[in-house]
Design an enzyme around this catalytic site. Structure first.
Site, mmCIF file in Angstrom:
data_model
loop_
_atom_site.group_PDB
_atom_site.id
_atom_site.type_symbol
_atom_site.label_atom_id
_atom_site.label_comp_id
_atom_site.label_asym_id
_atom_site.label_seq_id
_atom_site.Cartn_x
_atom_site.Cartn_y
_atom_site.Cartn_z
ATOM 1 N N CYS A 3 0.943 -1.031 0.044
ATOM 2 C CA CYS A 3 -0.115 0.169 -0.409
ATOM 3 C C CYS A 3 0.873 1.125 -0.394
ATOM 4 O O CYS A 3 1.971 0.915 -0.144
ATOM 5 C CB CYS A 3 -1.206 0.045 1.092
ATOM 6 S SG CYS A 3 -0.411 0.391 2.681
ATOM 7 N N CYS A 6 4.223 1.838 2.197
ATOM 8 C CA CYS A 6 4.988 1.195 2.645
ATOM 9 C C CYS A 6 6.270 2.519 0.979
ATOM 10 O O CYS A 6 7.398 2.551 1.239
ATOM 11 C CB CYS A 6 5.305 0.314 0.829
ATOM 12 S SG CYS A 6 4.307 -1.139 1.636
ATOM 13 N N ASP A 422 0.170 32.794 -28.535
ATOM 14 C CA ASP A 422 0.571 33.584 -29.537
ATOM 15 C C ASP A 422 1.000 33.515 -30.448
ATOM 16 O O ASP A 422 -0.513 32.532 -30.781
ATOM 17 C CB ASP A 422 2.107 32.897 -29.563
ATOM 18 C CG ASP A 422 3.260 33.302 -30.208
ATOM 19 O OD1 ASP A 422 3.415 34.768 -30.521
ATOM 20 O OD2 ASP A 422 3.724 32.578 -30.957
ATOM 21 N N ASP A 620 5.264 28.323 -29.581
ATOM 22 C CA ASP A 620 5.749 28.127 -30.433
ATOM 23 C C ASP A 620 7.351 28.169 -30.655
ATOM 24 O O ASP A 620 8.184 27.858 -31.001
ATOM 25 C CB ASP A 620 5.412 27.648 -31.897
ATOM 26 C CG ASP A 620 5.255 28.661 -32.077
ATOM 27 O OD1 ASP A 620 5.620 29.692 -31.744
ATOM 28 O OD2 ASP A 620 6.078 27.833 -33.600
ATOM 29 N N ASP A 624 9.050 32.629 -26.660
ATOM 30 C CA ASP A 624 7.656 32.200 -25.659
ATOM 31 C C ASP A 624 8.349 31.463 -24.889
ATOM 32 O O ASP A 624 7.650 31.211 -23.489
ATOM 33 C CB ASP A 624 6.241 31.106 -26.625
ATOM 34 C CG ASP A 624 5.950 32.461 -28.153
ATOM 35 O OD1 ASP A 624 5.161 33.097 -27.731
ATOM 36 O OD2 ASP A 624 5.630 31.493 -28.934
#
Length: 725
Positions: A3, A6, A422, A620, A624
């Protein structure tokens, strides 16, 4: 790991080591993502640190590891049920038909000891290690529940007045192992995204050397090798076509089903499929640098991170097991100290619940209820709620060309209300094209293009390439210019066959004393159409106008319309002049425009918008990158620069804006599954534990319910695969 307790134990210990910056232990994927300083701590020391917590690092990866885990779980499961079934038969004979062998108790205890000893060994070792390291996991609950039940049988043999639940202990273990096996199988399906991505890669490549084709393993391919790819074959690695023409299926990278036409000079992605035509591809990227390897890396990183909402579940889980143990002890004590109220409650429902027996001693009833509390509690479901949804969702994203870098980006994207675009390369194609050619003073359009392109031969400006492209398309021969001069921010000048030529904007015309009043109306009209105007002057007079536009991407209008329909505020940011910017914005349906913004100012504009709420930025270009980093969620168009992609939280491989809509839909779907999983995990425990305390639940049924809750969380996450983006 049994679980998240651990996982937390390992995480805490590894983070405490000098040189470790961060550690995320993914319980669902059973993987560790550790950021560390190699000069301070070595990889071997990290493995040792994990082993110090009582766990081991499995060397096998992917399918190999999944098969090993499943094989071992299935083996223990079969052994457990082979021995448990005879116990069940004996119990049915005794309880249902009153048949009882003289040695029934001894057979029950002996067979139960075999089940717990042979198949529960791993569970008990895990529990003991957990206790030794001052933590508690789910295996501790199973160990306490099964051993408590088993020891009732031993106590009865030694003459104590207590009902034997030894057989129940064996059944709990068998059901527990069944649940773990089903859960591991389901978890395997949830984490198969990376395995599927790895399987996509080509295993061999056909290399063209000295006029001959030679097949070699993919790992032996070197940069610069010429690869021969026949129709129907996978392109072995990233490269550029040096010979041939074909249609390439790039669906594994972009999610786009339609094949893409490729010709000489075009780039191709490794693992995509050449559908027709023989190609010769020069390898440009190999190994970890390939597109496929980068996608696998991003998916692994995303699955290794945590969603902010998980912090609450992790905190609850860290206190969960100790709390359940305390509740179990209290349950035993109150049943022993105040048996009458509980006995009266049981008498009201005994006719409806077949396993309730009012004839057994109060200590038997107390043990019965306490064991049920131990095995009904399920921290496992809480631990699986978030990572399984993240694993499935990030895999779906990768398949559709949407790459999430972190789990946090998924949750944050869902919460953003403003999306900033942009302009160039995001809303538009980023490739200027000549759309209008106007001629005056006796010159025709072809002459205007010829003169302009001839002078632009010496320019490196993006607009120059648009003019040169149209000249090439029209098969116009160019003339070498003389006395070429570039005037920064204005245009160029020079001589073409004894003609003094000036090309550029209004400012260079004024500088050179060329009157433009006669063409003002044409200039205004083109600018209103969102076109950049290039004036052509010869011997002191304006003789032509070129209208150049960066055309819209085909899906820009649709995508922005959908986003507005979803309630998002859309903003466009650009360095272009206000008139051109507003014309573009009007075409796509954006009302708020930030124009004349220099690259270094974009980040500040994002900061201003963030004062009103969370912002997602889509871009892109290199300029940017700061704005993408500043935004709450940075989204890079995958066809853009590597710097923009590195600065972003999400990468859209296809480069179209409909992918933004798909990313938001996927983000919402993943987060919805996470909330559903957490709700059912909490609801189950909140309802189930009190029912067990009251003695209404049989421990075996409690264990079945516990196993089901974990399986339910994983299968609910797997339903994400049905989503349509």
């Amino acid at each position: 790991m049994s679980c998240t307790a651990c996982a937390k134990t390992i995480e805490k210990h590894v983070k405490g080591k000098k040189g470790v910056r961060d550690a995320n232990i993914n319980f669902a994927a059973e993987e560790a993502l550790i950021t560390y300083e190699p000069k301070v701590i070595k990889k071997e020391e990290l493995i040792k640190a994990i082993e110090e917590t009582g766990y081991s690092v499995i060397k096998e990866y992917g399918d190999e590891r999944a098969l090993l885990v499943a094989k071992e779980a299935k083996k223990r499961l079969i052994i457990a049920w082979v021995i448990t079934v005879p116990i069940i038969i004996l119990m049915v004979m005794k309880m249902g038909f009153g048949l009882k062998t003289p040695t029934y108790l001894y057979i029950e205890v002996f067979l139960s000891a075999l089940v717990l000893g042979l198949t529960g060994q791993k569970t008990y070792i895990s529990a003991i290690k957990s206790i030794f390291h001052k933590s508690t996991n789910m295996d501790v609950l199973i160990m306490m529940g099964t051993l408590a039940a088993f020891f009732t049988g031993l106590l009865k043999i030694f003459g104590f007045q207590i009902e034997s639940f030894a057989g129940v202990g064996a059944m709990i273990m068998a059901v527990h192992l069944t649940g773990r096996y089903i859960e591991s199988s389901a978890k395997g399906k949830a984490s198969q995204a990376i395995r599927k991505l790895l399987e996509m890669g080509a295993k061999t490549a056909r290399v063209f050397v000295d006029g001959e084709e030679k097949e070699i393993p993919i790992e032996n391919v070197q940069i610069g090798d010429v690869l021969v790819v026949k129709p129907g074959e996978k392109i072995p690695t990233d490269g550029v076509i040096i010979e041939g023409e074909s249609a390439v299926d790039e669906s594994m990278a972009t999610g786009e089903s339609m094949p893409v036409r490729k010709k000489k000079g075009d780039e191709v992605i490794g693992a995509t499929i050449n559908q027709m035509g023989l190609l010769r591809v020069k390898a440009t990227k190999i190994g970890e640098d390939t597109f496929l390897s980068q996608v696998v890396k991003l998916v692994e990183e995303c699955q290794g991170t945590k969603v902010p909402i998980q912090a609450f579940a992790d905190k609850v889980t860290s206190y969960f097991v100790p709390t359940v143990i305390i509740i179990s002890i209290i349950t035993f004590l109150i049943w022993m100290l105040f048996p009458s109220p509980f006995h009266n409650m049981l008498s009201l429902v005994s006719s409806y619940i077949p396993w309730i027996s009012l004839n057994i001693s109060k200590i038997s009833l107390a043990v019965f209820a306490a064991v049920a509390v131990l095995v009904i509690a399920c921290p496992c479901a809480l631990g699986l709620a978030t990572p399984t949804a993240l694993m499935v969702g990030s895999g779906i994203g990768a398949k559709n060309g949407i790459l999430f870098r972190t789990g946090e980006a998924i949750q944050t994207l869902k919460s953003t209300k403003t999306i900033v675009f942009d302009k160039t390369g995001t809303i538009t194609k980023g490739k200027p094209e000549v759309t209008d050619v106007l001629s005056f003073g006796g010159y025709n359009k072809k002459e205007i293009i010829s003169i302009s392109a001839s002078l632009e031969k010496g320019s490196e400006h993006p607009l120059a390439s648009a003019i040169l492209n149209v000249a090439k398309k029209e098969n116009i021969n160019l003339i070498d210019p003389e006395g070429f001069e570039a005037v920064s921010g204005m245009g160029i000048k020079g001589k073409i066959q004894d003609m003094s030529v000036v090309i550029g904007n209004e400012y260079i015309m004024k500088r050179e004393g060329i009157e433009i009043s006669s063409v003002k109306a044409d200039v205004q009209r083109l600018q209103d159409e969102a076109k950049t105007v290039i004036l052509v002057g010869i011997n002191g007079k304006v003789v032509g106008i070129l209208g150049i536009a960066d055309t819209l991407k085909g899906d820009s209008v649709t995508a922005i319309s959908e986003l507005k329909g979803m309630g998002y505020n859309t903003v466009m940011i650009t360095g272009d002049n206000e008139r051109t910017s507003r014309a573009i914005a009007k075409k796509v349906g954006i009302e708020q425009v930030l124009s004349n913004v220099l690259p270094e100012e974009k980040q500040k504009e994002i900061e201003k918008l963030q004062k009103k709420g969370m912002v997602a930025m889509i871009g892109d270009g290199i300029n940017d990158a700061p704005a993408l980093s500043q935004a709450n969620v940075g989204i890079a168009i995958g066809t853009g620069t590597d710097i923009a992609i590195e600065a972003s939280d999400i990468t859209l491989v296809k480069g179209d804006l409909t992918s933004v809509v798909s990313a938001i839909r996927l983000s919402n779907a993943i987060f919805r599954k996470i909330k559903e999983n957490l709700f059912w995990a909490f609801f189950y425990n909140i309802v189930a534990i009190p029912v067990a305390v009251l003695g209404f639940l049989h421990p075996v049924i409690a264990e079945v319910a516990m196993a089901f809750s974990s399986i339910n969380v994983v299968t609910n996450s797997l339903r994400l695969r049905r989503i349509k983006l």
